[in-house]
Enzyme design. Sequence first.
Site, short mmCIF file in Angstrom:
data_model
loop_
_atom_site.label_atom_id
_atom_site.label_comp_id
_atom_site.label_asym_id
_atom_site.label_seq_id
_atom_site.Cartn_x
_atom_site.Cartn_y
_atom_site.Cartn_z
N GLN A 45 1.74 -6.25 5.68
CA GLN A 45 2.08 -6.05 4.28
C GLN A 45 3.43 -6.70 4.02
OE1 GLN A 45 1.47 -1.99 2.94
NE2 GLN A 45 -0.50 -1.86 3.97
N TYR A 86 -6.58 -8.73 12.06
CA TYR A 86 -5.27 -8.55 12.70
C TYR A 86 -5.39 -8.96 14.16
CZ TYR A 86 -4.25 -5.64 8.61
OH TYR A 86 -4.08 -5.17 7.33
N GLU A 125 0.85 -1.19 0.00
CA GLU A 125 0.00 0.00 0.00
C GLU A 125 0.88 1.24 0.00
OE1 GLU A 125 -3.67 1.96 2.64
OE2 GLU A 125 -2.78 0.06 3.23
N ASN A 128 -6.65 1.46 2.89
CA ASN A 128 -7.35 2.72 3.12
C ASN A 128 -6.95 3.78 2.10
OD1 ASN A 128 -8.47 1.45 5.32
ND2 ASN A 128 -7.32 2.60 6.86
N GLU A 159 -6.32 -9.24 3.82
CA GLU A 159 -5.48 -8.57 4.82
C GLU A 159 -5.46 -9.44 6.07
OE1 GLU A 159 -5.82 -4.42 5.89
OE2 GLU A 159 -6.54 -3.88 3.87
N ASN A 198 -12.23 -0.97 -0.64
CA ASN A 198 -11.54 -1.47 0.55
C ASN A 198 -12.30 -1.11 1.80
OD1 ASN A 198 -8.96 -2.35 2.09
ND2 ASN A 198 -9.36 -0.29 2.86
N GLU A 199 -12.60 -2.11 2.63
CA GLU A 199 -13.18 -1.91 3.98
C GLU A 199 -14.29 -0.86 4.00
OE1 GLU A 199 -10.00 -1.25 6.80
OE2 GLU A 199 -9.28 -3.31 6.60
#
Length: 504
Positions: free
Chosen positions: A351, A246, A29, A74, A294, A174-175
């Site tokens: 990442q 996460y 990212e 993001n 992710e 994304n999200e």
Amino acid sequence: MADNKAKMNLDKNFKVGEVDDRIYGSFIEHLGRAVYTGIYEPDHPTADEDGFREDVMELIKKLDVPIVRYPGGNFVSGYNWEDGVGPLEDRPNRLELAWRTIETNEVGTNEFMDWANKADTDVMMAVNLGTRGIDAARNLLEYCNHPGGSYYSNLRKEHGYEEPHNIKTWCLGNEMDGPWQLGHKTADEYGRLACETAKVMKQVDPEIELVACGSSYREMPTFAEWEATVLDHTYEHIDYISLHQYFGNREEDLENYLAQSVGMDDFIESVIATCDYVKAKKGSDKEINLSFDEWNVWFHSNEADKKLEPWQTAPPQLEDIYTFEDALVVGMMLMSLLKHADRVKMACLAQLVNVIAPIMTEEGGDVWMQTIYYPYLHASKYGRGTVLDSVISSPTYDSEDFDEVPFLDAVSVMNEEDDELTIFAVNRSQEEDLAFECDLKGFEDYDVVEHIVLENEDVKARNTADNPDNVTPHTNGNATVKDNKVVADLSKLSWNVVRLKNNK
């Protein structure tokens, strides 16, 4: 642990599913130093003619990463892709609102495709469905994939790329369930937009695969309802739904931290159930698979990131320095993905470089491998083939969040092409070794060729630039085959890779 014996039963004929190589994907990212001074640093002594660090590239190639998600994250929800193409002198500096930095756009779509080609990896490209929508998505796809004769494909040619990039995997935003996301939407709002964007994109290139946004993590208040609503809108037009998760040992409760992969299993199974509910509701023959695009450990850098001054260019953000215990959790997260290989077809360790990453760099200096590099390397290298349906019996413990957590976490992968079988195993016990035994039905002529172990007396041990080899694996494990059974002592708190090969 009253009984320190654990058993695993395998049968060559009982299979979970084929491993899609893309399960070992990663993520770059435009965040922190992932791009600038990560993969790209033109003034570095190892930089190639395009400015990419060859020392970093060497470690990435060892991982054999099959696909990399880009450019966010993001970041993508406020990104204008046009800023990152064309002559460098014409590219603007932008306020990057997701992470409150300055984006120079020195690296954009074409440069990243150059890097991906050198890294021998495919790209999972994300489109902006936050501040933008259908038009920007179709234009970017035309720019990347159309052979020529149209405005945006000709523009690509003007920029020096005669042949199309042929990116075949695309994320629809994304999200979008997250209130932190630029252009955050309700499930109905996002579902409608994702559906219409998917239809238009597949008109531009019918061969692409599309990933719709699922929940940002298991604990989101809209979890499951979000997936059901989004899939209700998009089911016949997309191919995957995403999961993000996460973990972190914030409470310094190691027993509970090591049990988190149990929750990851539940998360995956809940999303599968939701997909299949929508399938049944629609009477569809189509099956939606999962993209866990992710996943990682992320918590060490949270406080430091709060103190960063805004509007810097490529500041050190999300630079977790991982411990040995983090490597065990990453290993078990990899095993969770493998256990669901029949439906989890893509995944991205988030990442790849510097930002919550297995690889770290110093600006102008060295590159080094974090503790989590090793389970990722082992799984990618030896975990390709067919996942077998394992039956495990193990002593258990109760933690803060989970009951009856087995001390043994394990999964096996058969590679018929190479006549190999690999068993990945973690002993969660902090006190005792596990006496491990595995029946090998259908593998009568197999012998152990290697038993790799990652262990350390200090659960907080780290690798650093000054001490890059503090936590590294060894090959002194004692696994052997006796009477068609693998027997081994699995050290307390250890990651184990037992590799077997047909000796005939």
